[in-house]
Design a protein around this motif. Structure first.
Motif, mmCIF file in Angstrom:
data_model
loop_
_atom_site.group_PDB
_atom_site.id
_atom_site.type_symbol
_atom_site.label_atom_id
_atom_site.label_comp_id
_atom_site.label_asym_id
_atom_site.label_seq_id
_atom_site.Cartn_x
_atom_site.Cartn_y
_atom_site.Cartn_z
ATOM 1 N N ILE A 25 0.838 -1.203 0.000
ATOM 2 C CA ILE A 25 0.000 0.000 0.000
ATOM 3 C C ILE A 25 0.874 1.254 0.000
ATOM 4 O O ILE A 25 0.614 2.204 -0.745
ATOM 5 N N SER A 26 1.910 1.251 0.816
ATOM 6 C CA SER A 26 2.740 2.455 0.923
ATOM 7 C C SER A 26 3.553 2.720 -0.346
ATOM 8 O O SER A 26 3.869 3.868 -0.649
ATOM 9 N N LYS A 27 3.866 1.680 -1.100
ATOM 10 C CA LYS A 27 4.620 1.862 -2.347
ATOM 11 C C LYS A 27 3.713 2.261 -3.499
ATOM 12 O O LYS A 27 4.184 2.696 -4.541
ATOM 13 N N GLY A 28 2.429 2.104 -3.307
ATOM 14 C CA GLY A 28 1.462 2.504 -4.326
ATOM 15 C C GLY A 28 0.770 1.305 -4.947
ATOM 16 O O GLY A 28 1.392 0.273 -5.181
ATOM 17 N N VAL A 29 -0.492 1.469 -5.171
ATOM 18 C CA VAL A 29 -1.298 0.420 -5.790
ATOM 19 C C VAL A 29 -1.722 0.894 -7.171
ATOM 20 O O VAL A 29 -1.720 2.088 -7.465
ATOM 21 N N LYS A 30 -2.093 -0.057 -8.018
ATOM 22 C CA LYS A 30 -2.406 0.313 -9.403
ATOM 23 C C LYS A 30 -3.763 0.989 -9.553
ATOM 24 O O LYS A 30 -3.957 1.802 -10.444
ATOM 25 N N ASP A 31 -4.722 0.654 -8.668
ATOM 26 C CA ASP A 31 -6.037 1.281 -8.763
ATOM 27 C C ASP A 31 -6.774 1.184 -7.428
ATOM 28 O O ASP A 31 -6.302 0.571 -6.478
ATOM 29 N N PHE A 32 -7.927 1.820 -7.402
ATOM 30 C CA PHE A 32 -8.712 1.862 -6.176
ATOM 31 C C PHE A 32 -9.224 0.487 -5.778
ATOM 32 O O PHE A 32 -9.338 0.174 -4.586
ATOM 33 N N GLU A 33 -9.511 -0.358 -6.735
ATOM 34 C CA GLU A 33 -9.985 -1.722 -6.446
ATOM 35 C C GLU A 33 -8.922 -2.508 -5.680
ATOM 36 O O GLU A 33 -9.233 -3.209 -4.712
ATOM 37 N N GLU A 34 -7.677 -2.407 -6.109
ATOM 38 C CA GLU A 34 -6.595 -3.102 -5.400
ATOM 39 C C GLU A 34 -6.432 -2.544 -3.991
ATOM 40 O O GLU A 34 -6.232 -3.283 -3.035
ATOM 41 N N TYR A 35 -6.568 -1.224 -3.874
ATOM 42 C CA TYR A 35 -6.465 -0.579 -2.572
ATOM 43 C C TYR A 35 -7.548 -1.099 -1.626
ATOM 44 O O TYR A 35 -7.271 -1.451 -0.482
ATOM 45 N N LYS A 36 -8.792 -1.159 -2.107
ATOM 46 C CA LYS A 36 -9.888 -1.668 -1.282
ATOM 47 C C LYS A 36 -9.654 -3.131 -0.909
ATOM 48 O O LYS A 36 -9.925 -3.538 0.231
ATOM 49 N N TYR A 37 -9.155 -3.916 -1.852
ATOM 50 C CA TYR A 37 -8.866 -5.325 -1.596
ATOM 51 C C TYR A 37 -7.824 -5.465 -0.484
ATOM 52 O O TYR A 37 -7.989 -6.261 0.444
ATOM 53 N N LEU A 38 -6.756 -4.671 -0.579
ATOM 54 C CA LEU A 38 -5.689 -4.746 0.421
ATOM 55 C C LEU A 38 -6.168 -4.263 1.783
ATOM 56 O O LEU A 38 -5.800 -4.840 2.823
ATOM 57 N N LEU A 39 -6.994 -3.231 1.804
ATOM 58 C CA LEU A 39 -7.560 -2.787 3.081
ATOM 59 C C LEU A 39 -8.442 -3.871 3.690
ATOM 60 O O LEU A 39 -8.454 -4.059 4.918
#
Length: 73
Positions: A25-39
């Motif tokens: 997460i801190s290095k950056g995710v490709k999109d909001f969907e990946e961000y929500k998945y990781l959260l």
């Protein structure tokens, strides 16, 4: 292997995975969907760690009660 060792080992693995997800997460995710998945993964890991911690506390109380009972005999 007793329950305390199993719980401690499992918590250690989960905390390592939490750190890995935080790094991604801190290095950056490709999109909001990946961000929500990781959260979602982080939330699940937090719940698992909390459940294991609660289980460990219950086990410790159970052992304390057993020790008290055996001492009274």
């Amino acid at each position: 292997m007793d329950i305390i060792k199993i719980i401690d080992y499992t918590k250690k693995i989960i905390k390592t995975r939490q750190e890995q997800v935080n790094d991604v997460i801190s290095k950056g995710v490709k999109d909001f969907e990946e961000y929500k998945y990781l959260l979602g993964k982080l939330h699940a890991y937090n719940e698992i760690v909390q459940e294991l911690t609660d289980l460990l506390k219950k086990q410790e109380r159970y052992e304390d009660e057993a020790d008290d009972f055996n001492t009274r005999k």
